[in-house]
Design a protein around this motif. Structure first.
Motif, short mmCIF file in Angstrom:
data_model
loop_
_atom_site.label_atom_id
_atom_site.label_comp_id
_atom_site.label_asym_id
_atom_site.label_seq_id
_atom_site.Cartn_x
_atom_site.Cartn_y
_atom_site.Cartn_z
N ALA A 184 57.68 8.98 32.31
CA ALA A 184 56.09 8.59 32.79
C ALA A 184 55.42 9.70 33.38
O ALA A 184 54.21 10.18 33.31
N ALA A 185 56.21 10.46 34.20
CA ALA A 185 55.70 11.54 35.26
C ALA A 185 55.25 12.65 34.18
O ALA A 185 54.45 13.40 34.29
N TRP A 186 56.00 13.02 33.18
CA TRP A 186 56.10 14.04 32.23
C TRP A 186 54.58 13.75 31.29
O TRP A 186 53.91 14.76 31.17
N ARG A 187 54.66 12.48 30.97
CA ARG A 187 53.27 12.08 30.46
C ARG A 187 52.07 12.19 31.02
O ARG A 187 51.02 12.79 30.59
N LEU A 188 52.16 12.09 32.48
CA LEU A 188 51.18 12.47 33.43
C LEU A 188 50.76 14.00 33.53
O LEU A 188 49.74 14.36 33.37
N LEU A 189 51.94 14.76 33.55
CA LEU A 189 51.52 16.06 33.60
C LEU A 189 50.92 16.44 32.21
O LEU A 189 49.94 17.32 32.28
N ASP A 190 51.55 16.06 31.14
CA ASP A 190 50.71 16.47 29.91
C ASP A 190 49.33 15.93 29.75
O ASP A 190 48.49 16.65 29.39
N GLY A 191 49.10 14.82 30.44
CA GLY A 191 47.70 14.43 30.60
C GLY A 191 46.88 15.22 31.22
O GLY A 191 45.68 15.52 30.92
N LEU A 192 47.02 15.72 32.40
CA LEU A 192 46.47 16.73 33.33
C LEU A 192 46.19 18.10 32.62
O LEU A 192 45.31 18.41 32.51
N VAL A 193 47.26 18.51 31.82
CA VAL A 193 47.27 19.73 31.24
C VAL A 193 46.35 19.47 30.20
O VAL A 193 45.32 20.30 29.79
N ALA A 194 46.27 18.43 29.33
CA ALA A 194 45.26 18.20 28.27
C ALA A 194 43.89 18.22 28.86
O ALA A 194 42.91 18.59 28.34
N ALA A 195 43.65 17.46 30.04
CA ALA A 195 42.13 17.57 30.77
C ALA A 195 41.83 18.69 30.99
O ALA A 195 40.69 19.15 30.93
N THR A 196 42.65 19.48 31.77
CA THR A 196 42.39 20.80 31.92
C THR A 196 41.82 21.92 30.68
O THR A 196 40.96 22.71 30.81
N MET A 197 42.81 21.82 29.83
CA MET A 197 42.37 22.53 28.46
C MET A 197 41.32 22.26 27.74
O MET A 197 40.26 23.08 27.41
N LEU A 198 41.03 20.81 27.81
CA LEU A 198 39.74 20.26 27.09
C LEU A 198 38.67 20.70 27.77
O LEU A 198 37.67 21.11 27.10
N THR A 199 38.69 20.44 28.92
CA THR A 199 37.59 20.70 29.83
C THR A 199 37.21 22.01 29.80
O THR A 199 35.71 22.45 29.51
N LEU A 200 37.95 23.15 29.87
CA LEU A 200 37.88 24.52 29.93
C LEU A 200 37.19 24.88 28.26
O LEU A 200 36.51 25.63 28.27
N GLY A 201 37.83 24.23 27.48
CA GLY A 201 37.68 24.59 26.21
C GLY A 201 36.02 24.32 25.75
O GLY A 201 35.32 24.87 25.31
N VAL A 202 35.70 23.02 26.23
CA VAL A 202 34.43 22.48 26.11
C VAL A 202 33.19 23.20 26.72
O VAL A 202 32.18 23.98 26.30
N LEU A 203 33.59 23.83 28.05
CA LEU A 203 32.71 24.77 28.70
C LEU A 203 32.67 26.05 28.27
O LEU A 203 31.56 26.53 28.08
N LEU A 204 33.69 26.67 27.67
CA LEU A 204 33.65 27.79 27.04
C LEU A 204 32.79 27.85 25.94
O LEU A 204 31.80 28.87 25.64
N VAL A 205 33.02 26.95 25.00
CA VAL A 205 32.23 26.85 23.77
C VAL A 205 30.67 26.65 24.20
O VAL A 205 29.79 27.18 23.26
N ALA A 206 30.30 25.61 25.05
CA ALA A 206 29.03 25.21 25.61
C ALA A 206 28.37 26.38 25.96
O ALA A 206 27.15 26.59 25.83
N ARG A 207 28.99 27.35 26.67
CA ARG A 207 28.28 28.52 27.45
C ARG A 207 28.28 29.66 26.55
O ARG A 207 27.25 30.21 26.50
N ALA A 208 28.96 29.44 25.33
CA ALA A 208 28.77 30.51 24.27
C ALA A 208 27.89 30.53 23.32
O ALA A 208 27.07 31.39 22.83
N VAL A 209 27.42 29.28 23.04
CA VAL A 209 26.43 28.87 21.86
C VAL A 209 25.01 28.61 22.68
O VAL A 209 24.93 28.58 23.95
#
Length: 209
Positions: A184-209
């Motif tokens: 359960a703790a590992w799933r939480l960590l993966d969830g935080l990693v996913a949130a970080t990556m997806l947020t940064l990905g969206v911000l990078l694409v949004a600022r580039a277009v």
């Protein structure tokens, strides 16, 4: 001689302040460190890449980055797409953990495939991040230029900060393997990693277009 140490310490402090902020690269190093997989390779790539980028910044490449803003747009789009893909995989792991995760964070040896995947992922997270060019090459290079003949001493201090940070993060992360031994703790960590990556990905694409 007396001015060398302050310049080196200033470089160390400036470099550390730019590296410590949470981001895709740090999240990946943390995850690899907790899993104790390819830590040496990942830490080495991050530290060496920072050293190259810092050297380019001190040498004056920041002027080239400023002159060709279109290059950063291309990097931002490629990096954003990569982060979205990696974030989606992390989210999938959090929602549907693999069968071997049920046993917790058992320490496993690195296979050729896992090392290759870790190396390629680390290279992409490092070199497809436009912020690394803005922060390390442009900003840190500009600050180093103000040091005049001591700019390389300043740069060496920043490189040392990178080595200290990534070694500490990669190898210190294994101390968290105990608290994160439960699935359960590992799933939480993966969830935080996913949130970080997806947020940064969206911000990078949004600022580039």
């Amino acid at each position: 001689m007396t001015s060398v140490l302050p310049a080196a310490l200033a470089g160390f402090g400036t470099g550390l302040s730019l590296i410590v902020a949470i981001g895709a690269q740090n999240a990946f190093v943390l995850r690899q460190g907790i899993r104790r997989q390819s830590v040496f390779a990942v830490v080495g790539i991050c530290a060496l890449s920072d050293a190259v980028l810092i050297a380019l910044g001190v040498a004056g490449l920041g002027a080239v980055v400023t002159a060709w803003p279109g290059a950063l747009t291309v990097v931002a789009l490629a990096g954003g797409a990569f982060l979205l893909g990696y974030g989606a995989l992390a989210a999938r792991r959090a929602l549907r953990p693999a069968a071997d995760a049920a046993a917790g964070l058992a320490v496993r040896g690195d296979t050729a495939g896992s090392v290759r995947t870790a190396v390629l992922t680390c290279l992409a997270l490092t070199w497809l991040n436009p912020h690394v060019y803005l922060d390390t090459v442009l900003l840190l290079g500009s600050v180093a230029a103000d040091r005049g003949p001591l700019r390389w001493v300043f740069g060496l201090g920043a490189m040392a900060a990178s080595v200290v940070w990534f070694v500490g993060l990669g190898y210190g992360a294994r101390l968290l393997s105990g608290p994160l031994a439960r699935p359960a703790a590992w799933r939480l960590l993966d969830g935080l990693v996913a949130a970080t990556m997806l947020t940064l990905g969206v911000l990078l694409v949004a600022r580039a277009v």
